[in-house]
Write an enzyme that holds these catalytic residues in place. Structure first.
Site, PDB file in Angstrom:
ATOM      1  N   LYS A  46       0.830  -1.218   0.000  1.00 48.67           N
ATOM      2  CA  LYS A  46       0.000   0.000   0.000  1.00 48.67           C
ATOM      3  C   LYS A  46       0.863   1.267   0.000  1.00 48.67           C
ATOM      4  CE  LYS A  46      -2.262  -1.000   3.844  1.00 48.67           C
ATOM      5  NZ  LYS A  46      -1.693  -2.286   4.283  1.00 48.67           N
ATOM      6  N   ARG A 121      -9.934   0.775   8.329  1.00 48.19           N
ATOM      7  CA  ARG A 121      -9.518  -0.572   8.721  1.00 48.19           C
ATOM      8  C   ARG A 121     -10.577  -1.287   9.547  1.00 48.19           C
ATOM      9  NH1 ARG A 121      -3.391   0.326   8.529  1.00 48.19           N
ATOM     10  NH2 ARG A 121      -2.510  -1.571   9.366  1.00 48.19           N
ATOM     11  N   ARG A 159      11.867  -6.487   5.386  1.00 45.59           N
ATOM     12  CA  ARG A 159      11.719  -5.045   5.167  1.00 45.59           C
ATOM     13  C   ARG A 159      12.695  -4.212   6.011  1.00 45.59           C
ATOM     14  NH1 ARG A 159       5.748  -2.648   4.796  1.00 45.59           N
ATOM     15  NH2 ARG A 159       5.662  -2.722   7.042  1.00 45.59           N
ATOM     16  N   ARG A 192      11.561  -1.624  11.118  1.00 49.68           N
ATOM     17  CA  ARG A 192      10.477  -0.940  11.832  1.00 49.68           C
ATOM     18  C   ARG A 192      10.128  -1.793  13.052  1.00 49.68           C
ATOM     19  NH1 ARG A 192       5.330   0.551   8.246  1.00 49.68           N
ATOM     20  NH2 ARG A 192       4.239  -0.778   9.710  1.00 49.68           N
ATOM     21  N   ARG A 203      -0.272  -8.250  13.572  1.00 44.35           N
ATOM     22  CA  ARG A 203      -0.812  -7.328  12.553  1.00 44.35           C
ATOM     23  C   ARG A 203      -1.612  -8.089  11.505  1.00 44.35           C
ATOM     24  NH1 ARG A 203       4.488  -5.153  10.586  1.00 44.35           N
ATOM     25  NH2 ARG A 203       3.338  -4.056   8.972  1.00 44.35           N
TER      26      ARG A 203
HETATM   27  P1  ADP Z   1       0.716  -2.053   8.004  1.00 42.61           P
HETATM   28  O1  ADP Z   1      -0.427  -1.826   7.032  1.00 42.61           O
HETATM   29  O2  ADP Z   1       1.904  -2.639   7.333  1.00 42.61           O
HETATM   30  O3  ADP Z   1       0.317  -2.774   9.257  1.00 42.61           O
HETATM   31  P2  ADP Z   1       0.634   0.746   8.908  1.00 42.61           P
HETATM   32  O4  ADP Z   1       1.759   1.704   8.895  1.00 42.61           O
HETATM   33  O5  ADP Z   1      -0.547   1.039   8.041  1.00 42.61           O
HETATM   34  O6  ADP Z   1       1.271  -0.655   8.529  1.00 42.61           O
HETATM   35  O7  ADP Z   1       0.074   0.588  10.403  1.00 42.61           O
HETATM   36  C1  ADP Z   1       0.942   0.420  11.510  1.00 42.61           C
HETATM   37  C2  ADP Z   1       0.123   0.390  12.799  1.00 42.61           C
HETATM   38  O8  ADP Z   1      -0.543   1.651  12.985  1.00 42.61           O
HETATM   39  C3  ADP Z   1      -0.986  -0.645  12.867  1.00 42.61           C
HETATM   40  O9  ADP Z   1      -0.505  -1.908  13.283  1.00 42.61           O
HETATM   41  C4  ADP Z   1      -1.929  -0.014  13.895  1.00 42.61           C
HETATM   42  O10 ADP Z   1      -1.432  -0.173  15.201  1.00 42.61           O
HETATM   43  C5  ADP Z   1      -1.839   1.469  13.563  1.00 42.61           C
HETATM   44  N1  ADP Z   1      -2.838   1.896  12.562  1.00 42.61           N
HETATM   45  C6  ADP Z   1      -2.574   2.388  11.320  1.00 42.61           C
HETATM   46  N2  ADP Z   1      -3.709   2.700  10.669  1.00 42.61           N
HETATM   47  C7  ADP Z   1      -4.723   2.401  11.518  1.00 42.61           C
HETATM   48  C8  ADP Z   1      -6.147   2.484  11.431  1.00 42.61           C
HETATM   49  N3  ADP Z   1      -6.737   2.929  10.317  1.00 42.61           N
HETATM   50  N4  ADP Z   1      -6.872   2.091  12.498  1.00 42.61           N
HETATM   51  C9  ADP Z   1      -6.295   1.650  13.626  1.00 42.61           C
HETATM   52  N5  ADP Z   1      -4.965   1.524  13.775  1.00 42.61           N
HETATM   53  C10 ADP Z   1      -4.174   1.896  12.736  1.00 42.61           C
END
Ligand code: ADP
Length: 249
Positions: A46, A121, A159, A192, A203
């Site tokens: 993404k 999400r 990564r 990360r 996750r």
């Molecule tokens: P990935 O899609 O690889 O898990 P992100 O950078 O999108 O990575 O998200 C990292 C973390 O940030 C998630 O594991 C969650 O804790 C938080 N997060 C990100 N976007 C959301 C969201 N829309 N709702 C709730 N938590 C979120």
């Protein structure tokens, strides 16, 4: 700054056609502003596709993950509230994320469309997005990046990221020229914090349980929803499919 009719703006903030290949952008501006929702499992690409779209369309990327990490880095009230959740790979509360997105969408650069990376999400977030978009004349398009599970695991575990410019590398598929060092600025690459194995598992579980079911919600609502085969080796191969879809909007 107003956008040109072409809707393109480069990263220096000056208007003009820009793209990853250094020649005129291939995607004409869509007829209506788009809310491009990049939807998919962690590791589905993404963030990478968002960055290509930013450069081709000149609309901003809104990544809730990046926004949350920025708050953690600053150590402010939001950051303190969400830090433990990010570390554990657990979703942050809907009201916290919704408030961040609402504020971001109110900024002028979001008027001509935007790319949502990692949002919505949950169902509550999808409903909030729907109400934020209603009456704004922005068409929501969901791009579901579909990737084989084993590919996801290989991507996430390999990564590495530059802490300075944010460029992503992968030890397996996209290594830097010098191991452990960013090609662009020479900074030492980092893993990360939530790319550790047990957090990756968490996750992926959060995605399966809380996020994947949104696909049914989008279908029920009659949202424009497209499946993209995102297992390809190079981001450009994936991007070509997205580009073709956007041309049709
Ligand atoms: P990935 O899609 O690889 O898990 P992100 O950078 O999108 O990575 O998200 C990292 C973390 O940030 C998630 O594991 C969650 O804790 C938080 N997060 C990100 N976007 C959301 C969201 N829309 N709702 C709730 N938590 C979120």
């Amino acid at each position: 700054m107003p956008l040109q009719k072409s809707g393109l703006v480069n990263t220096e903030g000056t208007t003009g056609p820009v793209n990853v290949h250094g020649h005129d952008s291939r995607i004409p501006s869509p007829k209506v502003p788009l809310a491009l929702v990049l939807f998919g499992s962690p590791g589905s690409g993404k963030g990478t596709q968002s960055k290509l779209l930013v450069r081709e369309l000149g609309i901003p990327q809104i990544s809730t993950g990046d926004m949350l990490r920025e708050h953690v880095r600053k150590g402010n009230a939001v950051g303190t509230k969400v830090e433990a959740k990010l570390k554990a790979g657990i979703l942050v509360k809907d009201e916290v994320v919704n408030a961040l997105v609402e504020k971001r969408l109110a900024q002028p650069d979001a008027a001509n469309g935007f790319i949502l990376d990692g949002y919505p999400r949950t169902r509550a977030q999808a409903e909030m997005l729907c109400s934020m978009l209603s009456g704004r004349g922005i068409h929501e398009v969901v791009l579901h990046l579909v990737v084989d599970y084993n590919v996801i695991i290989a991507r996430l575990t390999g990564r590495r990221q530059c802490p300075v410019c944010g460029t992503l590398y992968n030890e397996n598929s996209k290594p830097p020229k010098v191991p452990g060092v960013c090609d662009l600025d020479g900074a030492k690459l980092v893993v990360r914090e939530d790319d550790r194995e047990e957090v990756i598992r968490q996750r992926l579980e959060a995605y399966e349980k809380q996020t994947r079911p949104l696909l049914d919600y989008f279908r029920e609502k009659g949202e424009s929803l497209y499946e993209i085969d995102a297992s390809h080796e190079t981001p450009e191969q994936v991007f070509r499919q997205i580009e073709a879809l956007i041309r049709k909007q």
